[in-house]
Design a protein around this motif. Structure first.
Motif, PDB file in Angstrom:
ATOM      1  N   ARG A 168       0.324   5.838   0.944  1.00 33.11           N
ATOM      2  CA  ARG A 168      -0.235   4.777   0.115  1.00 33.11           C
ATOM      3  C   ARG A 168       0.521   3.482   0.339  1.00 33.11           C
ATOM      4  N   VAL A 169      -0.212   2.379   0.433  1.00 40.49           N
ATOM      5  CA  VAL A 169       0.410   1.076   0.623  1.00 40.49           C
ATOM      6  C   VAL A 169       1.188   0.688  -0.633  1.00 40.49           C
ATOM      7  N   VAL A 170       2.447   0.315  -0.455  1.00 41.95           N
ATOM      8  CA  VAL A 170       3.268  -0.099  -1.590  1.00 41.95           C
ATOM      9  C   VAL A 170       3.726  -1.548  -1.456  1.00 41.95           C
ATOM     10  N   ARG A 171       3.684  -2.094  -0.237  1.00 43.96           N
ATOM     11  CA  ARG A 171       4.156  -3.467  -0.042  1.00 43.96           C
ATOM     12  C   ARG A 171       3.516  -4.024   1.223  1.00 43.96           C
ATOM     13  N   VAL A 172       3.196  -5.304   1.188  1.00 41.25           N
ATOM     14  CA  VAL A 172       2.674  -5.997   2.366  1.00 41.25           C
ATOM     15  C   VAL A 172       3.520  -7.248   2.575  1.00 41.25           C
ATOM     16  N   SER A 173       4.043  -7.405   3.771  1.00 45.82           N
ATOM     17  CA  SER A 173       4.855  -8.559   4.124  1.00 45.82           C
ATOM     18  C   SER A 173       4.225  -9.274   5.301  1.00 45.82           C
TER      19      SER A 173
ATOM     20  N   ASP B 113       4.164  -7.262  -3.460  1.00 44.43           N
ATOM     21  CA  ASP B 113       4.299  -5.915  -4.018  1.00 44.43           C
ATOM     22  C   ASP B 113       2.904  -5.411  -4.383  1.00 44.43           C
ATOM     23  N   TRP B 114       2.423  -4.447  -3.597  1.00 45.54           N
ATOM     24  CA  TRP B 114       1.034  -3.980  -3.743  1.00 45.54           C
ATOM     25  C   TRP B 114       0.809  -3.266  -5.074  1.00 45.54           C
ATOM     26  N   ILE B 115       1.891  -2.711  -5.634  1.00 45.10           N
ATOM     27  CA  ILE B 115       1.766  -1.937  -6.876  1.00 45.10           C
ATOM     28  C   ILE B 115       1.797  -2.854  -8.096  1.00 45.10           C
ATOM     29  N   SER B 116       2.843  -3.716  -8.168  1.00 45.35           N
ATOM     30  CA  SER B 116       2.983  -4.573  -9.343  1.00 45.35           C
ATOM     31  C   SER B 116       2.214  -5.885  -9.219  1.00 45.35           C
TER      32      SER B 116
ATOM     33  N   ALA C  36       1.940  -3.606   6.561  1.00 41.72           N
ATOM     34  CA  ALA C  36       2.016  -2.831   5.327  1.00 41.72           C
ATOM     35  C   ALA C  36       3.155  -1.829   5.378  1.00 41.72           C
ATOM     36  N   THR C  37       3.776  -1.591   4.213  1.00 42.47           N
ATOM     37  CA  THR C  37       4.775  -0.531   4.042  1.00 42.47           C
ATOM     38  C   THR C  37       4.155   0.536   3.148  1.00 42.47           C
TER      39      THR C  37
ATOM     40  N   PHE D 101      -6.339  -2.957   4.506  1.00 42.95           N
ATOM     41  CA  PHE D 101      -5.125  -2.249   4.110  1.00 42.95           C
ATOM     42  C   PHE D 101      -5.460  -1.057   3.205  1.00 42.95           C
ATOM     43  N   ASN D 102      -6.438  -1.198   2.345  1.00 49.33           N
ATOM     44  CA  ASN D 102      -6.842  -0.079   1.490  1.00 49.33           C
ATOM     45  C   ASN D 102      -7.430   1.066   2.298  1.00 49.33           C
TER      46      ASN D 102
END
Length: 495
Positions: free
Chosen positions: A265-270, A180-183, A258-259, A229-230
């Motif tokens: 904005r990237v919010v998740r990377v799997s 979770d890129w945010i949390s 990336a999602t 990713f950024n």
């Protein structure tokens, strides 16, 4: 859209009445089927799909009641609508009997055309609607079956895919993760923990702990991936190494996607991690083997070059035979070593290969234990044995049927001692000078193998004693230290 016509069966033994019914019902636009008796009506029913039966009650042989009873006994016609026509006044009892036989209505004579048409129209339309409902029901059932089969197939494929994934995870070759890129929260599956050599009960997944497991030279790969990713990269793949807590180094390939949200904005990377350590090791073995093959080829060419350069003979034919014999000896030992993947060669096998060109019967006696020679030792000793056999076959004990040769060897303290004793051959005289064979034998055994070669030219036959260390002493090794005789020794032997 025109609706499908239905069949209406008219049953009466009087042609005039049948004609009257046809005239009355013609305006309905349906198919009118005529039967002049009860038996004929039954034959029509067995061949044709009938929607409504209009039948006269009073008929000879088989009246309307009897015909109705026979029709209702057949499973196909239990729901077929039957309307009775009666020219006589029927009582309530007669009506009840008719209904019991399967009649759905009565039409008295004289027939009122409008009433008859209305009754027939109602039952024809009811039949049509019933068939339409049955058709729709069949279509619905077919769609349900098709959809069910599709769902079962999808479920089976999903289950099979999950089984393959579980098998890969169980084998410790693949793992998946989610970040979770945010949390900053991470999620690892069982395979991911297994690859990194940690467990969920003792390892907290966070950037610091993950970075601590990366090989120091590959930490920048993680930083580079985050930076990509950024900058807007949606997918990233790289190879990297991890160092497990037990110190084992594993090679991996990681693929990440990336999602992003509506703003980009990237919010998740799997991603997925695959352990490719075995593949890397195989590549390293292949590269090592290629270098080893190149090295051994150069050594073999160097030995062949020395043979060609140092061989002496008065005649061209003798020169060619000498060179070919020595090259063939080198080729034979090379084949033996190749079959053992260059692990080494047995001394008895080398001797057997040199004996193969001769038909000597019981002239030769061999005695000694199984001795495994290192590749470089085997090559050099094979050439030395070739010179001894060649010399004996030309001038010594093996040149006559009466000659005898005894080869004995033993091993003590990593030192091979081989005794070559000839007898019964031509009279032997000590040579005035050393030929190539003797010189090469001395050089190979003493200079290249660090051993000793002693010759005793007795009149009754040559006695030769070879002492060969099975492990070559290195120049830098201290007392009692021996090299294992690998490629370096083979390179010295080729000099």
């Amino acid at each position: 859209m025109d609706q499908e016509k239905v069949n209406i069966l008219l049953v009466d033994d009087q042609p005039a009445k049948l004609l009257a019914y046809e005239v009355i019902l013609k305006d309905l636009g349906e198919n009118l089927v005529i039967a002049s008796s009860g038996r004929e009506a039954l034959e029509v029913l067995l061949k044709t799909e009938i929607a409504v039966i209009l039948v006269d009650v009073c008929m000879p042989e088989l009246d309307g009641f009897e015909l109705a009873a026979m029709i209702r006994e057949h499973p196909r016609f239990q729901k077929t609508a039957m309307i009775f026509i009666s020219a006589i006044q029927v009582s309530d009892i007669d009506r009840l009997r008719g209904y019991e036989m399967g009649a759905v209505d009565y039409v008295p004579v004289p027939v009122v055309p409008e009433v008859l048409r209305a009754k027939i129209r109602v039952f024809a339309e009811l039949y049509r609607k019933t068939r339409e409902l049955e058709r729709l029901n069949h279509e619905l059932e077919d769609r349900v079956r098709a959809r069910t089969a599709e769902l079962e197939s999808s479920t089976a494929k999903l289950r099979e895919s999950e089984q393959r994934r579980s098998m890969a995870i169980a084998a410790g070759k693949m793992g998946s993760w989610d970040w979770d890129w945010i949390s900053g929260d991470w999620m690892w599956d069982e395979g991911q923990y297994r690859i990194f050599g940690v467990g969920p009960e003792s390892f907290e997944v966070n950037p610091a702990n993950v970075q601590a497991l990366l090989h120091p030279d590959d930490v920048d790969q993680l930083r580079k991936a985050i930076a990509e990713f950024n900058k807007g990269t949606r997918a990233y793949e790289t190879e990297f190494r991890i160092v497990r807590p037990d110190g084992e180094v594993r090679w991996c390939v990681g693929t990440a996607a990336a999602t992003v949200d509506e703003s980009g904005r990237v919010v998740r990377v799997s991603g997925v991690t695959v352990d490719i350590t075995e593949r890397k090791r195989a590549e390293e073995r292949q590269n090592l083997l290629a270098r080893e093959v190149d090295h051994r080829a150069k050594n073999a060419l160097a030995l062949a070059q020395s043979i060609v350069r140092l061989t002496r003979a008065d005649e061209v034919k003798d020169y060619v035979n000498a060179v070919e014999g020595r090259i063939n000896a080198l080729a034979r030992v090379h084949t033996i070593l190749s079959l053992s993947s260059w692990e080494g060669a047995e001394l008895s096998r080398l001797i057997d290969e040199e004996l193969a060109p001769y038909s000597l019967g019981d002239q030769i006696r061999l005695a000694g234990p199984e001795v495994q020679l290192l590749p470089a030792t085997a090559q050099t000793l094979a050439l030395a044995l070739h010179e001894l056999f060649t010399n004996s076959a030309k001038y010594g004990a093996l040149s006559t049927r009466s000659g005898r040769l005894a080869i004995d060897w033993r091993v003590e303290d990593e030192l091979l001692t081989l005794s070559w004793e000839e007898s019964g051959g031509p009279l032997v005289m000590t040579p005035k000078s050393r030929g190539f064979g003797t010189r090469s034998l001395l050089a190979s055994v003493e200079s290249q193998l660090g051993g000793q070669a002693q010759f005793d030219w007795r009149a009754e036959g040559l006695l030769c004693r070879l002492e060969v260390p099975l492990k070559r002493r290195t120049a830098t090794a201290g007392p009692g230290k021996f090299d294992t005789g690998g490629s370096a020794e083979l390179q010295r032997a080729s000099g």
